[in-house]
Design a protein around this motif. Structure first.
Motif, mmCIF file in Angstrom:
data_model
loop_
_atom_site.group_PDB
_atom_site.id
_atom_site.type_symbol
_atom_site.label_atom_id
_atom_site.label_comp_id
_atom_site.label_asym_id
_atom_site.label_seq_id
_atom_site.Cartn_x
_atom_site.Cartn_y
_atom_site.Cartn_z
ATOM 1 N N ALA A 184 23.934 47.791 -100.405
ATOM 2 C CA ALA A 184 24.413 48.877 -99.544
ATOM 3 C C ALA A 184 23.307 49.433 -98.652
ATOM 4 O O ALA A 184 23.526 49.655 -97.449
ATOM 5 C CB ALA A 184 25.015 49.992 -100.397
ATOM 6 N N VAL A 185 22.117 49.649 -99.206
ATOM 7 C CA VAL A 185 21.058 50.256 -98.405
ATOM 8 C C VAL A 185 20.516 49.265 -97.374
ATOM 9 O O VAL A 185 20.188 49.648 -96.245
ATOM 10 C CB VAL A 185 19.954 50.877 -99.297
ATOM 11 N N VAL A 186 20.453 47.983 -97.710
ATOM 12 C CA VAL A 186 20.028 46.981 -96.730
ATOM 13 C C VAL A 186 21.060 46.885 -95.608
ATOM 14 O O VAL A 186 20.710 46.866 -94.420
ATOM 15 C CB VAL A 186 19.792 45.604 -97.382
ATOM 16 N N THR B 114 29.357 59.625 -105.381
ATOM 17 C CA THR B 114 29.345 58.450 -104.516
ATOM 18 C C THR B 114 27.932 58.197 -103.999
ATOM 19 O O THR B 114 27.089 59.097 -104.008
ATOM 20 C CB THR B 114 30.306 58.629 -103.317
ATOM 21 N N LEU B 115 27.721 57.004 -103.545
ATOM 22 C CA LEU B 115 26.449 56.617 -102.956
ATOM 23 C C LEU B 115 26.425 57.090 -101.516
ATOM 24 O O LEU B 115 27.350 56.805 -100.753
ATOM 25 C CB LEU B 115 26.276 55.096 -103.031
ATOM 26 N N ARG B 116 25.382 57.799 -101.149
ATOM 27 C CA ARG B 116 25.220 58.289 -99.783
ATOM 28 C C ARG B 116 24.064 57.535 -99.140
ATOM 29 O O ARG B 116 22.970 57.448 -99.722
ATOM 30 C CB ARG B 116 24.921 59.787 -99.812
ATOM 31 N N LEU B 117 24.297 56.970 -97.980
ATOM 32 C CA LEU B 117 23.282 56.208 -97.253
ATOM 33 C C LEU B 117 22.923 56.982 -96.001
ATOM 34 O O LEU B 117 23.805 57.384 -95.242
ATOM 35 C CB LEU B 117 23.824 54.825 -96.895
ATOM 36 N N ARG B 118 21.618 57.171 -95.781
ATOM 37 C CA ARG B 118 21.168 57.970 -94.641
ATOM 38 C C ARG B 118 19.717 57.658 -94.323
ATOM 39 O O ARG B 118 18.979 57.136 -95.173
ATOM 40 C CB ARG B 118 21.334 59.443 -94.939
ATOM 41 N N PRO B 119 19.278 58.006 -93.096
ATOM 42 C CA PRO B 119 17.855 57.840 -92.788
ATOM 43 C C PRO B 119 16.996 58.771 -93.646
ATOM 44 O O PRO B 119 17.417 59.875 -94.005
ATOM 45 C CB PRO B 119 17.754 58.221 -91.311
ATOM 46 N N GLU B 120 15.818 58.307 -93.949
ATOM 47 C CA GLU B 120 14.845 59.100 -94.693
ATOM 48 C C GLU B 120 14.490 60.352 -93.896
ATOM 49 O O GLU B 120 14.413 60.313 -92.673
ATOM 50 C CB GLU B 120 13.590 58.250 -94.899
ATOM 51 N N PRO C 210 11.888 55.959 -87.267
ATOM 52 C CA PRO C 210 12.485 56.848 -88.279
ATOM 53 C C PRO C 210 13.939 56.541 -88.623
ATOM 54 O O PRO C 210 14.328 56.654 -89.789
ATOM 55 C CB PRO C 210 12.358 58.238 -87.648
ATOM 56 N N GLU C 211 14.728 56.142 -87.653
ATOM 57 C CA GLU C 211 16.145 55.861 -87.897
ATOM 58 C C GLU C 211 16.366 54.636 -88.767
ATOM 59 O O GLU C 211 17.482 54.409 -89.251
ATOM 60 C CB GLU C 211 16.900 55.642 -86.574
ATOM 61 N N LEU C 212 15.316 53.834 -88.961
ATOM 62 C CA LEU C 212 15.461 52.577 -89.705
ATOM 63 C C LEU C 212 14.773 52.600 -91.066
ATOM 64 O O LEU C 212 14.569 51.563 -91.684
ATOM 65 C CB LEU C 212 14.958 51.410 -88.856
ATOM 66 N N ALA C 213 14.430 53.794 -91.535
ATOM 67 C CA ALA C 213 13.943 53.982 -92.907
ATOM 68 C C ALA C 213 15.126 54.581 -93.661
ATOM 69 O O ALA C 213 15.430 55.760 -93.536
ATOM 70 C CB ALA C 213 12.748 54.920 -92.926
ATOM 71 N N MET C 214 15.824 53.757 -94.414
ATOM 72 C CA MET C 214 17.111 54.141 -94.995
ATOM 73 C C MET C 214 16.989 54.390 -96.493
ATOM 74 O O MET C 214 16.387 53.592 -97.211
ATOM 75 C CB MET C 214 18.119 53.015 -94.742
ATOM 76 N N VAL C 215 17.581 55.510 -96.938
ATOM 77 C CA VAL C 215 17.605 55.805 -98.362
ATOM 78 C C VAL C 215 19.041 55.717 -98.882
ATOM 79 O O VAL C 215 20.000 55.946 -98.147
ATOM 80 C CB VAL C 215 17.019 57.196 -98.712
ATOM 81 N N ASP D 169 22.823 47.750 -90.066
ATOM 82 C CA ASP D 169 23.815 48.351 -89.168
ATOM 83 C C ASP D 169 23.143 49.319 -88.195
ATOM 84 O O ASP D 169 23.468 49.334 -87.004
ATOM 85 C CB ASP D 169 24.903 49.074 -89.958
ATOM 86 N N ALA D 170 22.208 50.115 -88.696
ATOM 87 C CA ALA D 170 21.492 51.055 -87.831
ATOM 88 C C ALA D 170 20.676 50.303 -86.782
ATOM 89 O O ALA D 170 20.617 50.709 -85.613
ATOM 90 C CB ALA D 170 20.596 51.965 -88.669
#
Length: 181
Positions: free
Chosen positions: A102-104, A3-9, A50-55, A109-110
């Motif tokens: 998804a990443v955008v 699955t695709l995992r979305l999280r901060p860098e 940092p919380e808004l750099a999403m991978v 959302d963050a």
């Protein structure tokens, strides 16, 4: 099932993010696309959140990236915080299957969770419209890219309270790293 995992860098993601940016923005006339340096410069600036750099991670590999950094909107009497979206990138072999969307969305959302109200972007209106972006000039926002018309876009994020006024218009000032792009 992967699955695709979305999280901060995190710091270990710097090299994988640079690879995604380099392949997504590759051009025959440059060895390293300017977006790679832009992200590195933004990481070391006051604009970095940092919380808004999403991978986007798929199968343990970073395959997508969306970055929101601090900008300011200057009106007649004050400056207000806002965010700039970009760069956004997906590894070429993972494009057109929803990873970019998804990443955008995860980054937006963050930002909403942090109480941010305004995001600007310079990009393809057909892509960014799905998130609610519209022409920034119609919201009274100007920038060095205002003359490009439709690609200069803005999104007002949901307010944290019902009586919160919409963000003001004005000139959007970008941090110095943006001048290199």
């Amino acid at each position: 099932m992967t699955t695709l995992r979305l999280r901060p860098e995190d710091p270990a993601d710097e090299a994988p993010v640079a690879r995604v940016l380099a392949t997504a923005f590759a051009r025959p006339d440059v060895a390293t696309p300017p977006e790679v340096g832009l992200v590195d410069d933004l990481r070391h600036s006051d604009a970095w959140i940092p919380e808004l750099a999403m991978v986007a991670e798929y199968g343990g590999e970073v395959v997508g990236y969306a970055l929101l950094t601090r900008v300011r909107v200057c009106s007649d009497d004050a400056a207000y915080p806002a965010l700039a979206l970009g760069p956004v990138a997906v590894a070429p072999y993972r494009q057109r299957i929803g990873h970019g969307t998804a990443v955008v969305q995860a980054a937006l959302d963050a930002a909403t969770e942090l109480g941010e109200r305004l995001v600007v972007v310079l990009g393809d209106p057909a892509f960014y419209r799905r998130f609610g972006f519209s022409r920034a000039d119609r919201q009274g926002l100007t920038s060095p890219w205002s003359g490009l018309g439709e690609p200069w876009q803005a999104l007002v994020l949901p307010p944290s309270t019902t009586d919160e006024a919409p963000p003001p218009g004005g000139e959007v000032l970008f941090p110095p790293p943006w001048a290199k792009v």
